[in-house]
Design a protein around this motif. Structure first.
Motif, PDB file in Angstrom:
ATOM      1  N   SER A  97       0.817  -1.216   0.000  1.00 24.05           N
ATOM      2  CA  SER A  97       0.000   0.000   0.000  1.00 24.05           C
ATOM      3  C   SER A  97       0.848   1.262   0.000  1.00 24.05           C
ATOM      4  O   SER A  97       0.404   2.319  -0.461  1.00 24.05           O
ATOM      5  CB  SER A  97      -0.944   0.012   1.206  1.00 24.05           C
ATOM      6  OG  SER A  97      -0.227  -0.023   2.425  1.00 24.05           O
TER       7      SER A  97
ATOM      8  N   GLU B 215       1.574   2.016  -3.629  1.00 24.48           N
ATOM      9  CA  GLU B 215       0.315   2.378  -4.282  1.00 24.48           C
ATOM     10  C   GLU B 215      -0.083   3.802  -3.909  1.00 24.48           C
ATOM     11  O   GLU B 215      -0.555   4.578  -4.753  1.00 24.48           O
ATOM     12  CB  GLU B 215      -0.791   1.398  -3.893  1.00 24.48           C
ATOM     13  CG  GLU B 215      -0.543  -0.037  -4.338  1.00 24.48           C
ATOM     14  CD  GLU B 215      -0.292  -0.159  -5.834  1.00 24.48           C
ATOM     15  OE1 GLU B 215      -1.112   0.371  -6.626  1.00 24.48           O
ATOM     16  OE2 GLU B 215       0.727  -0.771  -6.215  1.00 24.48           O
ATOM     17  N   ALA B 216       0.107   4.168  -2.637  1.00 28.39           N
ATOM     18  CA  ALA B 216      -0.211   5.523  -2.189  1.00 28.39           C
ATOM     19  C   ALA B 216       0.708   6.547  -2.841  1.00 28.39           C
ATOM     20  O   ALA B 216       0.270   7.635  -3.247  1.00 28.39           O
ATOM     21  CB  ALA B 216      -0.105   5.609  -0.668  1.00 28.39           C
TER      22      ALA B 216
ATOM     23  N   LYS C 240       2.224   6.264  -5.727  1.00 28.54           N
ATOM     24  CA  LYS C 240       1.834   6.396  -7.139  1.00 28.54           C
ATOM     25  C   LYS C 240       0.641   7.338  -7.286  1.00 28.54           C
ATOM     26  O   LYS C 240       0.584   8.139  -8.233  1.00 28.54           O
ATOM     27  CB  LYS C 240       1.517   5.022  -7.733  1.00 28.54           C
ATOM     28  CG  LYS C 240       2.741   4.157  -7.969  1.00 28.54           C
ATOM     29  CD  LYS C 240       2.436   2.961  -8.852  1.00 28.54           C
ATOM     30  CE  LYS C 240       1.516   1.959  -8.182  1.00 28.54           C
ATOM     31  NZ  LYS C 240       1.310   0.744  -9.014  1.00 28.54           N
ATOM     32  N   GLU C 241      -0.306   7.252  -6.360  1.00 28.15           N
ATOM     33  CA  GLU C 241      -1.451   8.164  -6.401  1.00 28.15           C
ATOM     34  C   GLU C 241      -0.989   9.600  -6.134  1.00 28.15           C
ATOM     35  O   GLU C 241      -1.477  10.541  -6.763  1.00 28.15           O
ATOM     36  CB  GLU C 241      -2.498   7.742  -5.363  1.00 28.15           C
ATOM     37  CG  GLU C 241      -3.229   6.461  -5.706  1.00 28.15           C
ATOM     38  CD  GLU C 241      -4.052   6.583  -6.972  1.00 28.15           C
ATOM     39  OE1 GLU C 241      -4.656   7.658  -7.219  1.00 28.15           O
ATOM     40  OE2 GLU C 241      -4.090   5.583  -7.736  1.00 28.15           O
TER      41      GLU C 241
ATOM     42  N   LYS D  41       0.350  11.313  -9.171  1.00 25.96           N
ATOM     43  CA  LYS D  41      -0.699  11.824 -10.069  1.00 25.96           C
ATOM     44  C   LYS D  41      -1.230  13.163  -9.582  1.00 25.96           C
ATOM     45  O   LYS D  41      -1.517  14.059 -10.367  1.00 25.96           O
ATOM     46  CB  LYS D  41      -1.851  10.820 -10.158  1.00 25.96           C
ATOM     47  CG  LYS D  41      -1.485   9.460 -10.715  1.00 25.96           C
ATOM     48  CD  LYS D  41      -2.694   8.527 -10.653  1.00 25.96           C
ATOM     49  CE  LYS D  41      -2.329   7.097 -11.015  1.00 25.96           C
ATOM     50  NZ  LYS D  41      -3.495   6.181 -10.857  1.00 25.96           N
ATOM     51  N   LEU D  42      -1.348  13.285  -8.251  1.00 24.12           N
ATOM     52  CA  LEU D  42      -1.914  14.501  -7.663  1.00 24.12           C
ATOM     53  C   LEU D  42      -0.924  15.656  -7.637  1.00 24.12           C
ATOM     54  O   LEU D  42      -1.303  16.823  -7.757  1.00 24.12           O
ATOM     55  CB  LEU D  42      -2.374  14.216  -6.224  1.00 24.12           C
ATOM     56  CG  LEU D  42      -3.517  13.232  -6.033  1.00 24.12           C
ATOM     57  CD1 LEU D  42      -3.678  12.910  -4.552  1.00 24.12           C
ATOM     58  CD2 LEU D  42      -4.810  13.795  -6.603  1.00 24.12           C
TER      59      LEU D  42
ATOM     60  N   ALA E   9      -6.201   3.301  -2.335  1.00 26.40           N
ATOM     61  CA  ALA E   9      -4.961   4.004  -2.656  1.00 26.40           C
ATOM     62  C   ALA E   9      -5.209   5.479  -2.945  1.00 26.40           C
ATOM     63  O   ALA E   9      -4.390   6.339  -2.592  1.00 26.40           O
ATOM     64  CB  ALA E   9      -4.292   3.336  -3.857  1.00 26.40           C
ATOM     65  N   SER E  10      -6.334   5.791  -3.570  1.00 26.01           N
ATOM     66  CA  SER E  10      -6.636   7.189  -3.901  1.00 26.01           C
ATOM     67  C   SER E  10      -6.736   8.050  -2.648  1.00 26.01           C
ATOM     68  O   SER E  10      -6.253   9.193  -2.625  1.00 26.01           O
ATOM     69  CB  SER E  10      -7.934   7.272  -4.704  1.00 26.01           C
ATOM     70  OG  SER E  10      -9.009   6.688  -3.979  1.00 26.01           O
TER      71      SER E  10
ATOM     72  N   GLY F 127      -3.229   8.420  -1.111  1.00 24.28           N
ATOM     73  CA  GLY F 127      -2.459   9.390  -1.879  1.00 24.28           C
ATOM     74  C   GLY F 127      -2.846  10.813  -1.544  1.00 24.28           C
ATOM     75  O   GLY F 127      -1.976  11.694  -1.404  1.00 24.28           O
ATOM     76  N   LYS F 128      -4.138  11.073  -1.395  1.00 28.48           N
ATOM     77  CA  LYS F 128      -4.604  12.405  -1.007  1.00 28.48           C
ATOM     78  C   LYS F 128      -4.099  12.761   0.379  1.00 28.48           C
ATOM     79  O   LYS F 128      -3.672  13.905   0.637  1.00 28.48           O
ATOM     80  CB  LYS F 128      -6.132  12.454  -1.040  1.00 28.48           C
ATOM     81  CG  LYS F 128      -6.715  13.787  -0.598  1.00 28.48           C
ATOM     82  CD  LYS F 128      -6.239  14.925  -1.486  1.00 28.48           C
ATOM     83  CE  LYS F 128      -6.840  16.256  -1.060  1.00 28.48           C
ATOM     84  NZ  LYS F 128      -6.313  17.395  -1.880  1.00 28.48           N
TER      85      LYS F 128
END
Length: 241
Positions: free
Chosen positions: A23, A26-27, A29-30, A33-34, A178-179, A182-183
């Motif tokens: 995780s 994965e976090a 990677k999100e 994107k942000l 993950a989204s 990530g935030k």
């Protein structure tokens, strides 16, 4: 460290043991994107690290020598966590668990001549109290667990003069995709940078910087805090954004 650097490095970890999807990566990677937000003039660099002591030692050294970030944030998985945990300290000893290649550091030590404890120049308690992400609890800790995450953190704190952070995230779930992680990383790192660039908070950063002292008995779980000028470079670098 170059105080004019406008680079923030964020790392996550690859698979290990039963965690075929980590995780932490994965976090990250999100987060990539942000980005870190349009209001900050900081380049975000992301990197996946293997759960491998020897490889981590080489890569962390290269991060600080080649990229010279103003802040390095390492994100790791805590399988037992129910919240995102901000880790204050990295520890030098106690690394007994084998990595994905079956390797254990000699004597369970990160740096044989290194201090027992190094703490971040960032006050994790302050950050944990200030950030708010809907659906995510944020806590802080002074014991990062003595595995490759903690090992990475100690090395990064050593090379970066305290300008580093370790964030433990829980496993992915329906409630924590993950989204959302990530935030949460974006908000937390923004807060770290914001704290550092407020002139009135420089004194607070200095107070939360520490010198490191040899641990005795069961003190490895604690950080001994006192002012130390070595961490002033961390405060100075945060102000250049």
């Amino acid at each position: 460290m170059d105080s004019q650097s406008s680079c923030v490095v964020v790392t996550g970890f690859g698979p290990f043991r039963q965690h075929l999807v980590n995780s932490s990566w994965e976090a990250v990677k999100e987060l990539s994107k942000l980005g870190l937000g349009s209001d900050t003039e900081v380049e975000l660099r992301t990197l996946e690290l293997p759960v491998d002591y020897r490889e981590v030692k080489q890569r962390v050294t290269r991060i600080w020598e080649d990229l010279q970030p103003q802040l390095a944030v390492h994100v790791g998985l805590d399988a037992a966590a129910k919240a995102i945990v901000l880790e204050q300290c990295g520890k030098n000893r106690g690394y007994r668990d084998a990595d994905i290649r079956g390797f254990r550091p000699d004597g369970g030590v990160c740096l044989p001549e290194g201090p027992e404890v190094i703490a971040s120049g960032v006050s994790m308690k302050t950050i944990s109290r200030r950030v708010a992400v809907e659906g995510v609890e944020v806590a802080f800790s002074r014991d990062a667990g003595r595995y490759v995450c903690d090992y990475t953190y100690y090395l990064s704190l050593h090379h970066g003069n305290g300008c580093s952070a370790l964030i433990h995230v829980p496993p992915l779930s329906r409630w924590l995709p993950a989204s959302l992680l990530g935030k949460a990383l974006q908000v937390i790192i923004q807060e770290m940078l914001e704290e550092g660039r407020k002139p009135e908070l420089k004194a607070s950063f200095a107070e939360n910087s520490i010198s490191v002292t040899p641990a005795k008995g069961n003190q490895l779980g604690d950080c001994s805090f006192r002012e130390n000028s070595v961490f002033q470079s961390c405060v100075q670098s945060f102000t250049v954004l």
